[in-house]
Design a protein around this motif. Structure first.
Motif, PDB file in Angstrom:
ATOM      1  N   ASN A  82       0.814  -1.224   0.000  1.00  0.00           N
ATOM      2  CA  ASN A  82       0.000   0.000   0.000  1.00  0.00           C
ATOM      3  C   ASN A  82       0.843   1.267   0.000  1.00  0.00           C
ATOM      4  N   GLY A  99       4.087   1.467  -1.419  1.00  0.00           N
ATOM      5  CA  GLY A  99       5.109   1.524  -2.469  1.00  0.00           C
ATOM      6  C   GLY A  99       6.269   0.644  -2.059  1.00  0.00           C
ATOM      7  N   SER A 150       8.595   5.648  -2.047  1.00  0.00           N
ATOM      8  CA  SER A 150       7.202   5.263  -2.292  1.00  0.00           C
ATOM      9  C   SER A 150       6.908   4.926  -3.751  1.00  0.00           C
ATOM     10  N   ASN A 191       6.943   2.011  -7.027  1.00  0.00           N
ATOM     11  CA  ASN A 191       6.685   0.575  -7.137  1.00  0.00           C
ATOM     12  C   ASN A 191       7.912  -0.106  -7.733  1.00  0.00           C
ATOM     13  N   ASP A 220      -0.556  -2.418 -10.261  1.00  0.00           N
ATOM     14  CA  ASP A 220      -0.371  -0.980 -10.011  1.00  0.00           C
ATOM     15  C   ASP A 220      -1.230  -0.147 -10.960  1.00  0.00           C
ATOM     16  N   SER A 228      -5.887   4.097  -7.192  1.00  0.00           N
ATOM     17  CA  SER A 228      -4.582   3.958  -6.531  1.00  0.00           C
ATOM     18  C   SER A 228      -3.541   3.402  -7.516  1.00  0.00           C
ATOM     19  N   ARG A 244      -0.720   2.201  -6.459  1.00  0.00           N
ATOM     20  CA  ARG A 244       0.106   1.280  -5.676  1.00  0.00           C
ATOM     21  C   ARG A 244      -0.155  -0.156  -6.089  1.00  0.00           C
TER      22      ARG A 244
END
Ligand code: AMP
Length: 252
Positions: A100, A102, A107, A109, A185, A212, A214
């Motif tokens: 959530n 990263g 932060s 991916n 993501d 999102s 993430r």
């Protein structure tokens, strides 16, 4: 195939095929890149050879889909499944927090997955901005046709399900893997999954809030008897071909 737009990943796919299919399959992969949601400005195709004797064959994990009305419900369902497999509650929480927030520094991916020691929650991948990228996994032509038909029959067909099932099947093929947790993501694709040899590949809707960016994957492993380099080498280099398709169930 890897397609990017201004350096950002847009689409990626790979196949293991006989050399007489190289031209046709490369055409398909270029087509796939060109029909992505964002038009790429760079498409890279790499063709390399695989020693036929090094290929291992597998049956795909069974597939279930749980309709979760909210991300809270999706979280509690994932937790329940992972707890049954033996992952401690605090480690599950740690994996969710990681995905959530990263998986990579600042932060961002990672392009690959995080390998998490199930008893301690320690991250074992050496490069935590890249992670471990599972590669060299594909279906036989016949198995790909069957999985597509079965998914369509159950109303859950999407090419990304076929790709994700192949990755999860390969990951579950090593005894050191206890379970896997992940979601995309892509801000429009909110269905995530929990997978393991025991549970099969369990898709869970609403795993994250729409919008999102993430996403990522966590592979839970047991470190007892784990040779990390060998494990990573299997994930990245060992060719695995899925030649049998497991059960695919309608949505629950
Ligand atoms: P996707 O489901 O393709 O949207 O990917 C979601 C996330 O899973 C990515 O951001 C990566 O962190 C991770 N990922 C995607 N493909 C792979 C792969 N082949 N091996 C390991 N991790 C992957």
């Amino acid at each position: 195939m890897r397609a990017t737009s201004s350096g950002t990943h847009v689409s990626g796919a790979e196949r293991i095929i006989n050399d007489d299919h190289i031209i046709d399959v490369n055409k398909d992969l270029i087509q796939r890149a060109l029909t992505s949601s964002i038009l790429p400005d760079e498409i890279c195709l790499t063709v390399d050879s695989v020693n036929i004797d090094s290929i291992s064959y597998a049956r795909s994990l069974n597939v279930k889909t749980i309709l979760a009305p909210s991300s809270e419900y999706a979280f509690s369902k994932s937790k329940e499944i992972l707890r049954t497999i033996g992952i401690p509650a605090n480690i599950i929480q740690k994996a969710f927090d990681l995905l959530n927030s990263g998986t990579a520094p600042e932060s961002k991916n990672m392009r690959g997955a995080s390998i998490m020691d199930a008893p301690t929650g320690d991250r074992l991948e050496s490069d935590n901005s890249r992670g471990v990228r599972v590669s060299r996994v594909d279906y036989t032509e016949e198995a790909r046709k069957i999985v597509r038909e079965k998914l369509k029959r159950n109303g859950i067909y999407h090419e990304r399900v076929i790709d994700a099932l192949a990755i999860a099947t390969k990951v579950s093929g090593r005894i050191e893997t206890i379970a896997e947790l992940g979601w995309s993501d892509n801000p429009d694709y909110t269905t995530g999954y929990v997978s393991s040899r025991e549970s099969g590949y369990v898709r869970i809707t609403n795993m994250k809030e729409k919008g999102s960016v993430r996403g990522g994957r966590v592979f839970f492993v047991k470190t007892e008897g784990l040779n990390l380099n060998e494990y990573i080498n299997y994930l990245e280099r060992q060719p695995v071909i899925i030649n049998r398709i497991g059960d695919i169930f309608p949505m629950e």
